[in-house]
Design an enzyme around this catalytic site. Sequence first.
Site, PDB file in Angstrom:
ATOM      1  CG  ASP A 105      -1.735  -1.066   1.494  1.00 37.92           C
ATOM      2  OD1 ASP A 105      -2.112  -1.693   0.503  1.00 37.92           O
ATOM      3  OD2 ASP A 105      -2.053  -1.326   2.670  1.00 37.92           O
TER       4      ASP A 105
HETATM    5  N1  URA Z   1      -1.182  -5.824   4.078  1.00 34.73           N
HETATM    6  C1  URA Z   1      -1.585  -4.553   4.083  1.00 34.73           C
HETATM    7  O1  URA Z   1      -2.567  -4.212   4.716  1.00 34.73           O
HETATM    8  N2  URA Z   1      -0.888  -3.657   3.360  1.00 34.73           N
HETATM    9  C2  URA Z   1       0.215  -3.978   2.642  1.00 34.73           C
HETATM   10  O2  URA Z   1       0.818  -3.114   2.000  1.00 34.73           O
HETATM   11  C3  URA Z   1       0.606  -5.324   2.664  1.00 34.73           C
HETATM   12  C4  URA Z   1      -0.102  -6.224   3.393  1.00 34.73           C
END
Ligand code: URA
Length: 242
Positions: A105
């Site tokens: 993310d």
């Molecule tokens: N889980 C999440 O919530 N975000 C990420 O970037 C990776 C795994």
Amino acid sequence: MSKARLDKLISDRTDLSRAEAKQAIRAGRVQAAGQVIRTPDARVDASLALTLDQTPLRGDSELYILLHKPTGLLTAARDSKAPTVMDLLPPLFVKRRCMPVGRLDKDTSGLLLLMTDGELAHRLLSPKRGIEKLYEAQVAGKLDAADVQAFAEGIALNDFTAKPADMRILDANDETSTAQVILTEGKHRQVRRMFASRGHEVLALKRLRFGPVGLDKNLPVGAYRELTDAEMRALKEAVDLG
Ligand code: URA
């Protein structure tokens, strides 16, 4: 051995456009196996050692990159508006289509693999292989044994039930807690959603390991390096390409 036009090889292996490669060749800046060649359309053996301004150019071998992703960047090949992780790499890597393996993310930091090897990337992401990813999360509120148990049993989310996951509490107090989580799948915002379902907002999230490859402690945030031979072998072995 396969042959190719010199201007194409130079353009493929540098940041130069085809026209710029032609100019560089005519200017005598390019050598093949130690010989200056000034004809852009010369057909040369693609395995010959090429240099531009005396700097050796890497061949067409695959690129395998480990990036320490900062927060604030999208994991995307390119976005016309928002900055992406590709902005941290040299243009040549982008030109060679060195692509992120899965996503982190925008607000997640840590280990991101990028590679030109589509077959390896595909296998690393294949749900049936269940490659482990290790995350460290700082969350709001106090984590306890019931949360560990819920992760271990698998958590039902809106659109799917997350597989059982190993969660280890490193530190817990009334305001915030820190925990490590190992996932064997990678649904959108999965770690954040799993903690949220237990009433704990994720305040910071970092990936520390992808399969056998760990985040390099010597790699500053925003920096990248190529994978070592040992790391590359371990990744391939993990998905039966060894
Ligand atoms: N889980 C999440 O919530 N975000 C990420 O970037 C990776 C795994």
